[in-house]
Design an enzyme around this catalytic site. Structure first.
Site, PDB file in Angstrom:
ATOM      1  N   MET A  47      36.723   7.408  13.542  1.00 36.56           N
ATOM      2  CA  MET A  47      37.241   7.311  15.047  1.00 36.56           C
ATOM      3  C   MET A  47      38.131   7.474  15.358  1.00 36.56           C
ATOM      4  O   MET A  47      39.790   7.250  15.190  1.00 36.56           O
ATOM      5  CB  MET A  47      36.603   5.729  15.190  1.00 36.56           C
ATOM      6  N   ARG A 106      38.464   8.548  20.474  1.00 35.51           N
ATOM      7  CA  ARG A 106      37.489   9.041  21.008  1.00 35.51           C
ATOM      8  C   ARG A 106      38.683   9.652  21.741  1.00 35.51           C
ATOM      9  O   ARG A 106      38.852  10.565  22.532  1.00 35.51           O
ATOM     10  CB  ARG A 106      36.543   8.057  21.710  1.00 35.51           C
ATOM     11  N   GLY A 109      35.698  -4.162  24.878  1.00 33.52           N
ATOM     12  CA  GLY A 109      36.819  -2.701  25.173  1.00 33.52           C
ATOM     13  C   GLY A 109      37.618  -2.596  25.703  1.00 33.52           C
ATOM     14  O   GLY A 109      37.321  -3.434  27.053  1.00 33.52           O
ATOM     15  N   ASP A 110      38.137  -1.742  26.465  1.00 32.35           N
ATOM     16  CA  ASP A 110      37.941  -1.119  27.483  1.00 32.35           C
ATOM     17  C   ASP A 110      37.457  -1.037  28.867  1.00 32.35           C
ATOM     18  O   ASP A 110      37.781  -1.838  29.575  1.00 32.35           O
ATOM     19  CB  ASP A 110      38.639   0.576  27.804  1.00 32.35           C
ATOM     20  N   VAL A 153      38.134  -0.147  16.942  1.00 35.52           N
ATOM     21  CA  VAL A 153      38.824  -0.203  16.290  1.00 35.52           C
ATOM     22  C   VAL A 153      39.864   1.215  16.162  1.00 35.52           C
ATOM     23  O   VAL A 153      40.236   1.147  15.441  1.00 35.52           O
ATOM     24  CB  VAL A 153      37.279   0.477  15.138  1.00 35.52           C
ATOM     25  N   ASP A 154      39.657   1.945  17.788  1.00 41.79           N
ATOM     26  CA  ASP A 154      40.121   2.950  17.697  1.00 41.79           C
ATOM     27  C   ASP A 154      41.962   2.100  18.719  1.00 41.79           C
ATOM     28  O   ASP A 154      42.771   3.673  18.533  1.00 41.79           O
ATOM     29  CB  ASP A 154      39.860   3.514  18.899  1.00 41.79           C
ATOM     30  N   TYR A 159      29.810   4.309  11.265  1.00 43.09           N
ATOM     31  CA  TYR A 159      29.589   3.450  11.161  1.00 43.09           C
ATOM     32  C   TYR A 159      29.079   2.852  10.521  1.00 43.09           C
ATOM     33  O   TYR A 159      28.975   1.133  10.208  1.00 43.09           O
ATOM     34  CB  TYR A 159      27.226   3.678  11.584  1.00 43.09           C
TER      35      TYR A 159
END
Length: 460
Positions: free
Chosen positions: A266, A268, A192-193, A222-223, A379
């Site tokens: 999910m 954030r 990811g980032d 997934v975000d 999860y």
């Protein structure tokens, strides 16, 4: 590189655009060999006139224009198109490729690993491919695992990552030393980032040392919060799996007197999963995302809306992204810490909302029945295998990355831009964010489906 309509031999005028620079090993290793592409010898491919991608093939980042505007358009950003090049800068017999997965789990991780291995073997004839266990720290703390097509054959049917992963452990000097020690000359970083920010530092150190090593990032989250590209892999699977949680919440809510089904998904810093799951479900009464602040008490607040919905329908379904409402949840000093990837530790907005809802009902309706069923499928969602759409996407991502690396490009990310796969400088991807635009038509569509308030405080 700046181009305008006068230099673009297209036959029709183009707005001025800037071509994003794509780093190449020849930038600091000018004597690199240029070899014919091994695809020339593979009978499965029929090289038509447009089979090989040229440096003049580009993709515009923005493709929507207002023709009624009299103001001249500002320069647009363009990127090099992904795909096989006529010549390569690596002898397949000398390639030693390393694949690493970092950060949290995501549907499709094993598919990307599998397709990198199979693509390197079957398309380019590479025979030395290694997996790096345990994320970035695995470069200097574990032995690389030799990979071949037979070993990875069924990995795309499995969730998680067969290489294992971890957060943190990024030690720049140790990682690059290990890359040199193992003789890796191609490095594929999947994450990811945070992983992309680490990859930027690795690329810069590799370039500073003038190593014959090409590094590419393959964006995973997934975000769907990575910018510039259309979407990150695993996102569509996550939205599909979120439907099961929403359906269960709806059944629980409908089956109770004054029942509320509360689902935390999910997200954030962005609410893409919650947004798309809400639109796909149509059973959701309210969707809360990080980009749109909300409040509980008072006119136009969440509690007033839920009270009205319960009186009307007898039940309600509430979807909340994990990053929503974080500034409203009381925190202790110990809860202001960050995780090993440097991300703020998020408190459980679902558990907090459940407690707030129960407290509100006891105050306002002490003699009436009330039920809140809280479902957190995090999860379950991120650990499942990729669906068919994400599996195909992962394959195209992996092959795009391989073609770019074999051509000598480095310090880039492969991904779709307006449906066409391109190469984007790592620095741009690491800095970009893909947030939900609450002024966009899609968010208005969510509100029209749910009829939820805009949560703009009404002053009496």
């Amino acid at each position: 590189m700046d181009l305008d309509s006068s230099t673009a031999a297209t036959g029709f005028p183009l707005p001025p655009f800037t071509l994003a620079p794509l780093p190449h090993l020849s930038d600091y290793l000018p004597s690199l060999p240029s070899l014919p592409n091994p695809i020339d010898c593979i009978p499965f491919y029929h090289q038509s006139a447009g089979f090989y991608i040229a440096s003049s093939d580009i993709i515009l980042r923005h493709i929507i224009f207002d023709l009624s505007s009299s103001a001249p358009p500002s320069p647009l950003i363009a990127y090099h198109r992904a795909g096989p090049r006529r010549t390569v800068r690596f002898d397949p017999a000398a390639v030693r490729a390393a694949i690493v997965t970092c950060g949290g789990l995501c549907p499709g991780l094993n598919t990307v690993i599998r397709e990198l291995v199979v693509g390197l073997w079957e398309i380019y004839g590479v025979r030395q491919v290694f997996g790096v266990p345990s994320g970035y720290r695995g470069f200097y703390s574990a032995d690389p695992v030799p990979l071949d097509p037979k070993m990875v054959d069924s990995w795309h049917k499995r969730g998680g990552t067969a290489l294992t992963t971890s957060r943190g452990g990024f030690d720049l000097g140790k990682i690059v030393d290990a890359i040199e020690r193992h003789g890796f000359n191609q490095v594929y970083c999947i994450g990811g980032d945070g992983t992309m920010r680490g990859a930027v530092k690795l690329f810069e150190e590799i370039r500073r040392r003038k190593l014959y090593v090409s590094l590419v990032g393959i964006p995973k989250t997934v975000d769907n919060d990575i910018g510039i590209i259309d979407r990150s892999f695993g996102f569509q699977t996550a939205v599909e799996m979120a439907q099961h949680a929403i359906n269960a919440a709806h059944v629980e809510a409908e089956s109770a007197v004054n029942g509320i089904g509360l689902v935390k998904l999910m997200g954030r810093s962005t609410g893409h999963i919650a947004l798309h799951a809400t639109l796909s479900s149509r059973d959701v009464d309210c969707c809360l995302i990080p980009e749109n602040d909300f409040y509980l008490e008072g006119k136009g607040g969440l509690l007033e809306f839920l009270d009205q919905r319960l009186k009307k329908n007898g039940h309600a379904v509430l979807v909340v992204a994990e990053g929503a409402g974080q500034d409203m949840i009381p925190r202790t000093e110990a809860q202001k810490e960050k995780d090993e990837s440097g991300n703020p530790v998020f408190l459980d907005v679902g558990a907090w909302l459940k407690a707030e809802l129960k407290g509100w009902w006891e105050r306002e309706h002490p003699e009436e029945l009330f039920t809140v069923k809280y479902i957190d499928p995090t999860y379950m969602i991120r650990a499942v295998p990729a669906n068919a759409t994400d599996n195909l996407y992962c394959t195209l991502l992996a092959h795009s990355a391989i073609h770019g690396v074999m051509a000598g490009y480095t310090g880039f990310v492969s991904g779709p831009i307006n449906g066409i796969y391109g190469y984007i400088p790592l620095e741009e991807v690491a800095a970009a964010k893909n947030l939900v635009d609450i002024k966009d038509h899609k968010w208005a569509w969510v509100r029209s489906v749910t009829n939820q308030p805009d949560f703009v405080r009404i002053r009496d």
